[in-house]
Design an enzyme around this catalytic site. Structure first.
Site, PDB file in Angstrom:
ATOM      1  N   THR A 147       9.547  -5.422  -0.798  1.00 47.86           N
ATOM      2  CA  THR A 147      10.607  -5.468  -1.798  1.00 47.86           C
ATOM      3  C   THR A 147      11.463  -4.206  -1.779  1.00 47.86           C
ATOM      4  O   THR A 147      10.986  -3.112  -1.479  1.00 47.86           O
ATOM      5  CB  THR A 147      10.022  -5.655  -3.210  1.00 47.86           C
ATOM      6  OG1 THR A 147       9.050  -4.628  -3.443  1.00 47.86           O
ATOM      7  CG2 THR A 147       9.352  -7.001  -3.341  1.00 47.86           C
ATOM      8  N   GLY A 192       2.686  -0.967  -4.154  1.00 47.09           N
ATOM      9  CA  GLY A 192       1.572  -0.142  -4.585  1.00 47.09           C
ATOM     10  C   GLY A 192       1.043   0.680  -3.434  1.00 47.09           C
ATOM     11  O   GLY A 192       1.121   0.273  -2.268  1.00 47.09           O
ATOM     12  N   GLU A 444       4.445 -10.853  -6.090  1.00 47.50           N
ATOM     13  CA  GLU A 444       4.222 -11.941  -5.122  1.00 47.50           C
ATOM     14  C   GLU A 444       4.902 -13.237  -5.545  1.00 47.50           C
ATOM     15  O   GLU A 444       4.333 -14.318  -5.434  1.00 47.50           O
ATOM     16  CB  GLU A 444       2.717 -12.170  -4.908  1.00 47.50           C
ATOM     17  CG  GLU A 444       1.972 -10.941  -4.481  1.00 47.50           C
ATOM     18  CD  GLU A 444       2.655 -10.195  -3.343  1.00 47.50           C
ATOM     19  OE1 GLU A 444       3.205 -10.850  -2.446  1.00 47.50           O
ATOM     20  OE2 GLU A 444       2.650  -8.953  -3.364  1.00 47.50           O
TER      21      GLU A 444
END
Length: 708
Positions: A147, A192, A444
């Site tokens: 992303t 993350g 997701e």
């Protein structure tokens, strides 16, 4: 031990230990889990303690998370965990058990959840041989950087580029790729582990080949930091995105790349490659295998679905135990005894459907995980995989991820509110559980975007039914969506279908309730397709027509998810009843009570869906509401024992309200006394601030003769 909890446990109609065995997958696994939990909770270093989590600054939480991760890895090596997987501890069944036992999130999470699976799925044998040992030994620590700050679900719009640079023009031996972030919106954002922890990233970027042709998004292994000093490498900028509402042990990060040169072979080359001259080569493979890049994303969606039941079970444990201990309102005019709030209907109606859903989600998560693992294994081993199988599990995982994560997020918050004022305290364990879980409806695939993918797949089934394409229908029949075929054929054939129930008792039949949810999903699917078609015929463009139908698609996706959940729950119960592998008749009866609770509650909430075409009547609606109350009555004697079946320790719950012994109020006061704000008898704000009011008199009233 609180007397109310003792009484609740004594009245249970089933064996809690057997139910725990079912959730664990067998008595041996329960014993192993408890052994591993004990290792975490009794670790002599004390690093795994969560006692002061709520009082720590987020930077300290992140650093402590790293300390826990390193200690966990050290413990695993000493115990030989992963030896059965050639040292890859994250592939061991014990690894996930230990992660749950920690009851805290680790900054390394994306390394094993997405980075390693990407290498396994998308990299060729030579690349895996080089990189997987480094991952195994925790020298290479990676994240998954897809992303961007300006692009989330629309992967095709990603702007990060990987441009081929031949050796003859200054590239490395054999050629290179140059990674660039050409715009501010192309900065990678939210992965993350990216911010401060990872030293490598699997970067999703647009491949520009040697001819200057944009070949679309591909995966590239990009070094971020030195593996010796952890310093950022030239041209790389990464950092943490800043404080979030939860999940603050994790360094969700941003990254930009300014002419970062990587070897040509750092492109994932299992299914496509660029040769030393920059020529793009896409290997021949089945259509299903060509979608292997999406399997990693589906894996995470399935993991979210699988974990939703556990998270909802944890929240239910806290709220239901506390509701059994907390008393409010008097039972009679004599005012001699107060009511347990668990006896109030509205409390039961808030909590028991969540409890039942936790078991339902858990069972479906296992089914989905098994199905996806089977497809991935066959794809990677070049066994035949029907294209319909891949698209069908894509639809199922999208629908279920969206629905279960939304219900769980809302359910944790509802559990918190059901605990009244004390639920507002961090000490209840529910606020942090809620804010940390809130990532799941977005990551997701945003939950409001995923229904489009569900419907896009299911409308192909509608088309197969409409054209009576028997070959296509045969491909669908073994799949989840194949169960809709009889209802679709009836609806599209113009046959009137009505609920066959003749009494309230009939509407307690799980088979009949399953049939109702199946029919509703099929009818809404046909309606969504017709809405798109009608809008196009009315002059709207296909894009406009699709946009007009988005709300209906979301409703349809939710209906499909509910059908799948109930179907899998009933199927799991039936299989267990046949084998009695882990539970007996009393446990089967309680599981059926919970399946019934789920179905009736879902139908009650969306009665309009069943009434609008006459499938159900007003009388049926009344019976549904009557049966919901009956379902609450059935679960009430077993509620505490059912949450006990999840077997969450006090260490894991981190909750003063959900304690096993029910000693809620001493625990609340203990939390309060340990707050650093209470460290001294005089608060830290007294001198110089409060003192100026009380002693110095800066707030004293002095009459004035005039005002400005």
């Amino acid at each position: 031990m609180n007397a109310d909890l003792q009484r609740e446990r004594a009245q249970a109609s089933f064996n809690t230990e057997k139910m725990t065995n079912l959730l664990d997958g067998g008595a041996a696994k329960t014993a192993r889990r408890r052994q591993l939990v004990s290792i975490i909770e009794k670790d002599p270093t004390g690093i795994f303690s969560n006692d002061d989590n709520y009082y720590l600054h987020r930077t300290d939480r992140h650093v402590r998370g790293l300390a826990k991760a390193v200690r966990l890895i050290e413990v695993c090596r000493k115990l030989g965990i992963g030896d059965e997987c050639d040292g890859h501890m994250v592939a061991s069944e014990d690894w996930n058990v230990l992660l749950i036992a920690l009851a805290d999130d680790l900054p390394l999470y994306l390394h094993w959840v997405m980075f390693i699976p990407n290498i396994i799925s998308l990299c060729d044998d030579e690349q895996q041989a080089e990189w997987l040992p480094l991952c195994r030994d925790w020298r290479m620590i990676g994240c998954y950087a897809q992303t961007e700050i300006g692009h989330g679900s629309n992967v095709r719009a990603l702007e990060t580029t990987a441009t081929f640079l031949p050796e003859s023009k200054g590239g490395m031996k054999g050629g290179s790729f140059v990674i660039n972030s050409p715009t501010i919106t192309s900065y990678k954002a939210w992965p993350g582990t990216l911010g401060r922890t990872a030293n490598h990233a699997m970067v999703i970027a647009r491949l520009i080949d040697g001819d200057g042709v944009d070949r679309g998004v591909h995966n590239f292994l990009v070094p971020l930091r030195s593996m010796e000093t952890h310093d950022l490498l030239p041209g790389v900028e990464t950092g943490d995105l800043g404080p979030k509402i939860g999940y603050n042990t994790m360094d969700n990060g941003f990254a930009s790349f300014n002419n970062v040169v990587i070897p040509r072979r750092n492109m994932a080359m299992r299914f496509s490659q660029v040769d030393e001259q920059g020529k793009y080569i896409k290997k021949q493979m089945s259509e299903a295998a060509s979608k292997i890049a999406y399997i990693t994303m589906m894996q995470v969606r399935v993991l979210i679905t699988d974990s939703a039941g556990k998270a909802l079970g944890k929240a239910s444990t806290i709220a239901i135990r506390y509701s059994a201990v907390r008393r409010q309102g008097f039972k009679d005019s004599e005012e001699t005894a107060e009511n347990q709030i668990l006896d109030y209907r509205q409390q039961q109606h808030r909590l028991f459907p969540l409890l039942a859903s936790s078991f339902c989600f858990f069972m479906t998560g296992k089914v989905l995980l098994k199905a996806l693992t089977s497809i991935e294994h066959r794809v990677l081993s070049h066994q035949p995989v029907n294209r319909v199988e891949v698209t069908d599990i894509h639809a199922s995982s999208s629908a279920l991820k969206s629905y279960t994560s939304m219900v769980t997020a809302d359910g944790i918050e509802e559990s918190r509110k059901a605990c009244g004022g004390h639920g507002f305290l961090q000490a209840s364990g529910l606020p942090e559980m809620f804010t940390t879980y809130l990532q799941n409806p977005t990551v997701e695939g945003d939950n409001h975007m995923l229904p489009q993918q569900v419907i896009k797949v299911l409308l192909k089934l509608v088309q197969a039914v409409a054209t009576q394409n028997n070959k296509a229908l045969n491909d669908y029949k073994p799949c989840d969506s194949g169960q809709l075929i009889p209802s679709l054929q009836a609806i599209m054939g113009g046959r009137k279908v009505t609920c066959p129930a003749q009494s309230a008792e009939d509407l307690q039949s799980l088979s009949l309730l399953r049939q109702a949810l199946c029919y509703r999903a099929a009818r809404l699917l046909v309606g969504a397709g017709k809405l798109v078609q009608d809008r196009v015929e009315a002059g709207r463009t296909p894009e406009q027509a699709w946009n007009d139908a988005l709300v209906e698609m979301a409703r349809t996706s939710r209906a499909y998810a509910q059908f799948l959940l109930l179907h899998n729950f009933i199927k799991g119960i039936d299989e267990e009843e046949k084998t009695h592998a882990m539970v007996g008749a009393p446990e089967i009866a309680v599981l059926r009570d919970m399946a019934r609770m789920c179905a009736l509650y879902w139908i009650e909430k969306d009665l309009g869906d069943f009434l609008e075409d006459g499938y159900m009547s007003a009388q049926h609606a009344g019976w549904i509401r009557t049966n919901v109350l009956a379902a609450l009555d059935a679960i009430r004697p077993n509620a505490v024992a059912l949450v006990d079946s999840w077997d969450y320790s006090d260490f894991n719950l981190k909750s003063a309200l959900g304690r096993w012994d029910g000693d809620v109020y001493p625990a609340l006061l203990d939390y309060a006394r340990r707050d650093p704000l209470n460290a001294k008898s005089i608060g830290p704000g007294y001198d110089p601030h409060l003192k100026r009011l009380i002693v110095d008199g800066v707030g004293a009233y002095t009459p004035t003769t005039s005002r400005l």
